[in-house]
Enzyme design. Structure first.
Site, PDB file in Angstrom:
ATOM      1  N   PHE A   6      36.026  16.810  99.201  1.00  0.00           N
ATOM      2  CA  PHE A   6      36.008  18.436  98.446  1.00  0.00           C
ATOM      3  C   PHE A   6      35.675  19.446  98.745  1.00  0.00           C
ATOM      4  CE2 PHE A   6      32.292  20.375  95.764  1.00  0.00           C
ATOM      5  CZ  PHE A   6      32.604  19.968  95.099  1.00  0.00           C
TER       6      PHE A   6
ATOM      7  N   GLU B  30       7.701  11.749  79.490  1.00  0.00           N
ATOM      8  CA  GLU B  30       8.493  11.757  80.559  1.00  0.00           C
ATOM      9  C   GLU B  30       7.557  12.378  81.014  1.00  0.00           C
ATOM     10  OE1 GLU B  30      10.693  15.359  78.841  1.00  0.00           O
ATOM     11  OE2 GLU B  30      11.466  14.464  77.235  1.00  0.00           O
TER      12      GLU B  30
ATOM     13  N   LYS C 213       6.031  15.919  84.051  1.00  0.00           N
ATOM     14  CA  LYS C 213       5.731  17.312  84.041  1.00  0.00           C
ATOM     15  C   LYS C 213       6.571  17.843  85.034  1.00  0.00           C
ATOM     16  CE  LYS C 213       3.364  20.360  82.124  1.00  0.00           C
ATOM     17  NZ  LYS C 213       3.383  21.496  83.635  1.00  0.00           N
TER      18      LYS C 213
ATOM     19  N   ASP D 277       7.356  20.254  88.128  1.00  0.00           N
ATOM     20  CA  ASP D 277       6.223  21.475  88.134  1.00  0.00           C
ATOM     21  C   ASP D 277       7.865  22.976  88.880  1.00  0.00           C
ATOM     22  OD1 ASP D 277       4.990  23.040  88.449  1.00  0.00           O
ATOM     23  OD2 ASP D 277       3.745  22.195  90.890  1.00  0.00           O
TER      24      ASP D 277
ATOM     25  N   TYR E 172      15.559  18.812  79.229  1.00  0.00           N
ATOM     26  CA  TYR E 172      13.960  17.623  78.931  1.00  0.00           C
ATOM     27  C   TYR E 172      14.517  17.483  77.148  1.00  0.00           C
ATOM     28  CZ  TYR E 172      10.816  21.570  80.132  1.00  0.00           C
ATOM     29  OH  TYR E 172      10.978  22.492  80.322  1.00  0.00           O
TER      30      TYR E 172
ATOM     31  N   LYS F 114      -2.486  16.450  82.836  1.00  0.00           N
ATOM     32  CA  LYS F 114      -1.812  17.396  84.234  1.00  0.00           C
ATOM     33  C   LYS F 114      -3.155  16.441  85.307  1.00  0.00           C
ATOM     34  CE  LYS F 114      -1.941  21.323  84.712  1.00  0.00           C
ATOM     35  NZ  LYS F 114      -0.744  22.849  85.510  1.00  0.00           N
TER      36      LYS F 114
ATOM     37  N   CYS G 223      -4.834  33.836 124.217  1.00  0.00           N
ATOM     38  CA  CYS G 223      -3.587  33.750 123.963  1.00  0.00           C
ATOM     39  C   CYS G 223      -4.138  32.206 124.923  1.00  0.00           C
ATOM     40  CB  CYS G 223      -2.292  33.837 124.694  1.00  0.00           C
ATOM     41  SG  CYS G 223      -1.075  32.485 123.920  1.00  0.00           S
TER      42      CYS G 223
ATOM     43  N   CYS H  21      -1.405  31.561 127.090  1.00  0.00           N
ATOM     44  CA  CYS H  21      -1.571  32.216 128.652  1.00  0.00           C
ATOM     45  C   CYS H  21      -2.350  33.624 128.683  1.00  0.00           C
ATOM     46  CB  CYS H  21       0.066  32.865 128.580  1.00  0.00           C
ATOM     47  SG  CYS H  21       0.374  34.387 126.930  1.00  0.00           S
TER      48      CYS H  21
ATOM     49  N   CYS I 115       0.655  36.944 120.840  1.00  0.00           N
ATOM     50  CA  CYS I 115       0.415  36.976 121.509  1.00  0.00           C
ATOM     51  C   CYS I 115       1.270  37.823 122.548  1.00  0.00           C
ATOM     52  CB  CYS I 115       0.610  35.906 122.428  1.00  0.00           C
ATOM     53  SG  CYS I 115       0.776  35.999 124.112  1.00  0.00           S
TER      54      CYS I 115
ATOM     55  N   CYS J  18       4.713  34.359 128.245  1.00  0.00           N
ATOM     56  CA  CYS J  18       4.318  32.764 127.676  1.00  0.00           C
ATOM     57  C   CYS J  18       5.187  32.204 127.511  1.00  0.00           C
ATOM     58  CB  CYS J  18       4.043  33.753 126.635  1.00  0.00           C
ATOM     59  SG  CYS J  18       2.384  32.550 125.422  1.00  0.00           S
TER      60      CYS J  18
HETATM   61  S1  IVH Z   1       8.777  20.458  76.464  1.00  0.00           S
HETATM   62  C1  IVH Z   1       7.086  23.169  73.036  1.00  0.00           C
HETATM   63  N1  IVH Z   1       8.919  19.127  79.040  1.00  0.00           N
HETATM   64  O1  IVH Z   1       5.668  22.256  81.456  1.00  0.00           O
HETATM   65  C2  IVH Z   1       7.099  21.930  74.926  1.00  0.00           C
HETATM   66  N2  IVH Z   1       8.274  21.047  79.002  1.00  0.00           N
HETATM   67  O2  IVH Z   1       2.864  23.984  79.746  1.00  0.00           O
HETATM   68  C3  IVH Z   1       8.581  22.698  75.469  1.00  0.00           C
HETATM   69  N3  IVH Z   1       7.986  21.990  81.463  1.00  0.00           N
HETATM   70  O3  IVH Z   1       6.952  25.255  79.153  1.00  0.00           O
HETATM   71  C4  IVH Z   1       8.311  22.010  76.867  1.00  0.00           C
HETATM   72  N4  IVH Z   1       7.991  18.970  82.401  1.00  0.00           N
HETATM   73  O4  IVH Z   1       7.687  24.411  81.566  1.00  0.00           O
HETATM   74  C5  IVH Z   1       7.854  20.051  78.645  1.00  0.00           C
HETATM   75  N5  IVH Z   1       9.090  17.191  80.037  1.00  0.00           N
HETATM   76  C6  IVH Z   1       9.118  18.162  79.943  1.00  0.00           C
HETATM   77  C7  IVH Z   1       8.447  19.284  81.019  1.00  0.00           C
HETATM   78  C8  IVH Z   1       8.270  20.351  80.703  1.00  0.00           C
HETATM   79  C9  IVH Z   1       7.750  20.179  82.440  1.00  0.00           C
HETATM   80  C10 IVH Z   1       7.337  22.138  81.579  1.00  0.00           C
HETATM   81  C11 IVH Z   1       7.736  23.954  81.393  1.00  0.00           C
HETATM   82  C12 IVH Z   1       6.536  24.134  79.492  1.00  0.00           C
HETATM   83  C13 IVH Z   1       5.616  23.791  80.234  1.00  0.00           C
HETATM   84  C14 IVH Z   1       4.532  23.953  79.810  1.00  0.00           C
END
Ligand code: IVH
Length: 671
Positions: free
Chosen positions: A37, A113, A115, A117, A225, A316, A410, A413, A428, A434
């Site tokens: 690559f 889906e 969520k 982070d 998403y 959550k 420390c 030492c 230290c 040390c």
């Molecule tokens: S949909 C109008 N799908 O979570 C709906 N958001 O508090 C738009 N996030 O701002 C969001 N995974 O940054 C959606 N599978 C998912 C997500 C997702 C993470 C985040 C996104 C959003 C925040 C919502």
């Protein structure tokens, strides 16, 4: 190659590379080696350098970064970028369903889906090519961070064949893969740089960096998403996710249960339950599950409140906590002398692993928690990788317990610790005496990214230190075959390997040497900038504070740390010693040439010129990194033609497709 051939070669290489990118970063199924690559990429880079007119904005070479952004312009979102309302219990999800049923009836399908982070991103495509990437910002307008987003390899720059509309936007979440985050912190620890607290904030900070090359090095990733277009051809959200996956996007896969169609809340709860357990096996962090009404028609009917869509809700996860007992606190001494308190806990199971230790950060944190030995404590694995103590359960406090008195000396030492104003950590100051600092500095010095000395590892350093053969970095270069061979467990080959490794390290470039010295806050990037700016150690050593902060990316803190380091007699002695054994303390000429405009190009000079003599012209070629070759061949990049160039040369050049330029065009190339 003539120009048309070059162009088609560039197109073919770009296509091939994008396909391999997709195989590697989206499908996780590479079909060529990293080396192959890299070779293809190098070939493309060279062609684009020679023929900049054929380099496109979405070439795979953009993945390595290089574009420097001064500011990120604000861009208005075409479709507002909203967030979701949160829920924390099955009850709240049932309430959500009731609201939906009340508005549109009970014939509703859902998509569940993960969520992710991370950091939300909207990416616009035009005619199948990435046109712009914008952060969420305040939901109405965000920042244009296109150059940085282009370095994320799982985001396609050009789409595969597909029935996508001329213009659309795709939204998703950029995140820091956990393994990459961990290696980044390990490197920072070695460099004596402060560690990043959690992957989410680090991803967010990374995306706002001005140098896209640094972003490229961080290896962020992204799941998509949401699909938005005026000509949306899909009937529902699920279809859009599956389809965009086919166009080359990294979309969640139903077969990996990362997305699922659910026909009722029971099925939704199953999905939540599954991922509440499984999330610990992912290489990225999720903080919940998102539930969306699948049909676009129904989404439209449901609409939005002032803040959130009525057709979606986030569930959550609770951060997992465990209750245990604080047995003791130990204090670790890092290579730079920084002291880190660590809580030793009664082992407890948390989020799939047994936790025995938790980080306590520093003295302030201990005081804030008022945590005492024998206390019953709550530990949590939040965004941070190492669990932390979040609270003391005072009900179980032993009455005779006393507040922790933070170490004053420390633990290694016995030197009195210091704490500089404005800094969170104690240090230290006994850098030269040390043991963990000395060994840590040597370990850093020999490490792969620093001097890369083959044959020596952590254990060897320990042994050399114990036997008194290496008490500082400089001593490593006094090792001899006899001294090494005398050590038990050392065979002839091993001793020779070490000596060879040390000898080879004398060719390691100045920037690595600078990094290897282990000056606080001088990590790899800073070392590079310093080497580039100051060129020699002597220049650096004589630089004032003002001169130091003039260099790119060098701020007050780094400048002070460099001055502190160089102020110490033992460090100056060390540098002298390393100089005398032959390490590189100057940026080498050849490296300067690498950065020059004619690097990698072969020239044939023919005829008589008006602005240069032939020898001057040849000297200019070499000065700018090019090579003079005597005769024309397929490897010739350019012929610089003056008056009276022989007709046979011209004919040969045309036959081989070698470009003929005049001296003015040459001057343009080097200016
Ligand atoms: S949909 C109008 N799908 O979570 C709906 N958001 O508090 C738009 N996030 O701002 C969001 N995974 O940054 C959606 N599978 C998912 C997500 C997702 C993470 C985040 C996104 C959003 C925040 C919502």
């Amino acid at each position: 190659m003539n120009k048309a051939e070059v162009q088609s070669k560039i197109e073919q290489l770009s296509k091939e590379l994008e396909e391999h990118n997709y195989n590697y970063y989206v499908l996780s199924q590479p079909i060529i080696s990293d080396y192959e690559f890299d070779m293809l990429l190098k070939e493309l880079q060279q062609l684009e350098q020679q023929f900049p007119e054929f380099a496109t904005a979405n070439s795979p070479t953009k993945r390595v970064g290089g574009d420097i952004t001064k500011t990120f312009p604000t861009v208005l979102h075409k479709y507002p970028m909203l967030s979701l309302s949160n829920s924390y219990s099955q009850e709240e999800i049932t309430d959500f369903e009731k609201r939906v049923h009340k508005l549109i009836g009970s014939d509703v399908g859902y998509v569940c889906e993960l969520k992710y982070d991370g950091v939300a991103i909207g990416i616009r495509y035009k005619n199948g090519e990435l046109a712009m990437a914008v952060t969420r910002g305040d939901g109405e307008k965000g920042e244009n961070i296109t150059a940085n987003v282009k370095t994320i390899r799982s985001i396609p720059l050009k789409l595969k064949e597909g029935d996508y509309p001329e213009e659309f936007e795709i939204r998703g979440e950029i995140f820091f893969p956990l393994d990459k985050f961990q290696s980044l912190n390990e490197e920072r620890e070695k460099a004596g740089e402060p560690l990043f607290a959690n992957p989410r904030n680090t991803a967010s900070g990374t995306l706002k960096m001005l140098d896209s090359k640094v972003v490229a090095g961080r290896k962020l990733d992204c799941y998509l998403y949401g699909f938005y277009s005026d000509e949306n051809q899909f009937k529902d959200h699920f279809e859009s996710i599956v389809k965009t996956g086919k166009w080359g996007f990294k979309s969640p896969l139903p077969e990996k249960k990362m997305i699922a169609l659910c026909s009722n809340i029971d099925e939704v709860m199953d999905f939540i339950g599954y991922w509440d357990n499984e999330r610990h096996n992912l290489n990225f962090e999720i903080d919940g599950v998102v539930i969306k009404v699948n049909s676009y028609k129904q989404q439209k009917q449901l609409g939005f409140t002032s803040k959130f869509p009525r057709w979606a809700i986030a569930y959550k996860f609770k951060s997992e906590q465990a209750v245990t007992v604080l047995n003791s606190i130990s204090y670790q001494v890092g290579r730079t002398g920084a002291i880190t308190p660590v809580a030793n806990l009664k082992p407890v199971l948390l989020a799939g692993t047994t936790v025995k230790r938790a980080s306590l950060h520093n003295a302030d944190q201990i005081a804030k928690l008022d945590v005492r030995i024998g206390d019953t404590v709550f530990v949590e694995k939040g965004g941070e990788i190492i669990p932390k103590i979040i609270e003391v359960n005072l009900e179980f406090r032993v009455h005779s317990s006393e507040p922790i008195s933070y170490v004053k000396e420390c633990p290694e030492c016995d030197t009195e610790l210091i704490r500089k104003e404005g800094e969170a950590n104690h240090y230290c100051p006994n850098e030269v005496g040390c043991p963990p600092q000395i060994k840590g500095k040597m370990e850093h010095f020999i490490s792969r990214r620093a001097m890369n000395i083959d044959g020596i590892g952590q254990e060897t350093i320990e042994l050399l230190y114990q036997k008194g053969l290496a008490k500082n970095i400089g001593d490593l270069y006094d090792l001899t075959f006899e001294k090494l061979f005398d050590l038990e467990s050392f065979k002839e080959k091993k001793a020779q390997n070490i000596l060879n490794g040390l000898e080879a390290s004398k060719q390691i470039p100045f920037e690595n040497v600078l990094f290897a010295l282990g000056i606080r806050y001088v990590g790899e990037t800073v070392a590079k900038k310093l080497a580039k700016h100051f060129k020699t150690i002597d220049n650096l050593m004589s630089a004032s504070f003002e001169e130091l902060i003039e260099a790119e990316e060098i701020g007050d803190k780094i400048a002070e740390s460099i001055l502190d380091y160089l102020d110490k007699e033992e460090n100056r002695v060390l540098i002298e010693k390393l100089k005398s054994v032959g390490l590189q303390f100057e940026t080498r000429h050849v490296e300067v040439l690498h950065a020059t405009p004619l690097w990698g190009l072969n020239f044939v000079v023919s005829g008589v010129f008006s602005k240069f003599s032939r020898d001057e012209l040849k000297a200019e070629i070499e000065k700018h990194g090019g090579k003079n070759v005597g005769s024309i061949s397929g490897k010739t990049s350019y012929i610089i033609a003056g008056e009276n160039m022989g007709p046979s040369k011209k004919e040969k050049a045309e036959k081989l497709g070698v470009d003929i330029i005049d001296e003015d065009e040459f001057i343009k190339m080097i200016s």
